[in-house]
Design a protein around this motif. Sequence first.
Motif, mmCIF file in Angstrom:
data_model
loop_
_atom_site.group_PDB
_atom_site.id
_atom_site.type_symbol
_atom_site.label_atom_id
_atom_site.label_comp_id
_atom_site.label_asym_id
_atom_site.label_seq_id
_atom_site.Cartn_x
_atom_site.Cartn_y
_atom_site.Cartn_z
ATOM 1 N N LYS A 45 2.387 1.690 -3.502
ATOM 2 C CA LYS A 45 1.397 2.155 -4.480
ATOM 3 C C LYS A 45 0.983 3.604 -4.219
ATOM 4 N N ASN A 46 0.800 3.955 -2.938
ATOM 5 C CA ASN A 46 0.329 5.299 -2.598
ATOM 6 C C ASN A 46 1.372 6.383 -2.846
ATOM 7 N N LYS B 185 0.828 -1.208 0.000
ATOM 8 C CA LYS B 185 0.000 0.000 0.000
ATOM 9 C C LYS B 185 0.862 1.257 0.000
#
Length: 283
Positions: A167-168, A164
């Motif tokens: 990706k963020n 996460k």
Amino acid sequence: MKKILLSMALSLTVLSANPVMAAAPAFSASQMAQVKIKELSFKEVMRQFYSGEMVSFFIDDETIEAVPHVGLGQANSDDERTVALMNPIIDYTNNAGESRYLVIIEKVQVDSNTGSLVSCHVCKATADIYSFKKLNNGQFQLVSRTPKNVEPSGINGRVMLDEKDIKNTMQPLGKEITGSVLKNGSFYHGIFVQWWDVLHLPENDFINLYGLGDAGMENGVHDEDSPLYYGYEGTLKVLSDNTTYYPIMLSYKGEKPTEDYEHIEHVNYSKIMKFNSTKKAYE
């Protein structure tokens, strides 16, 4: 305070990302493109890159058994064995707007006798990272990968590569480089230390991770009204300037120990880090 901070600084050096600097074969996009697999399943990825290494042995660890995994090779001199784990696939878009898929194979150590993860504060794992693109026929073609056994930041026997977070924070980090800037942290004797790691995902070179610098610190040993308490925050901004590697500005604000660890000062300043392509490091 000086003794604690010196110890903590040394620990930070151990835990932060270490790019592979040993002699490696030259990157070849054409050789990468020769690798094609029908799907990005654990089975297909492991057969493609780890054929002849995979073995079966006793594992008794919930964190390992919860994800796709398989043993690799023989036990080392400490009677520890390597287990390969596949983290969730990360889809992203490169600077040209094309879809890419990131596969991370984490390699952890387990105790041969108990089958449990070898875990301690400074115990680390390694990782192999691969980027793929999807072809019109449905197959996946290798775009780039890391050199062997890259050591990302890690703690308690695992790597700090949260899908996460990757990706963020995915963004352009150079004229033709997409990547992520990850903020990692850990506690040392009540002191919370944070640092930045940068993941480069080039398509004309190997994938790698690089330490960027300090990302903040807080001394939780003392109350905020104590003269020994300090805490400061680090923020960053990628400076897009159409160069091969974009500079990154780090900013700090709060109360920070001096470099000799003898004083605590109020700080509010910024500095610019640039990537040295020869040294393969931000400085």
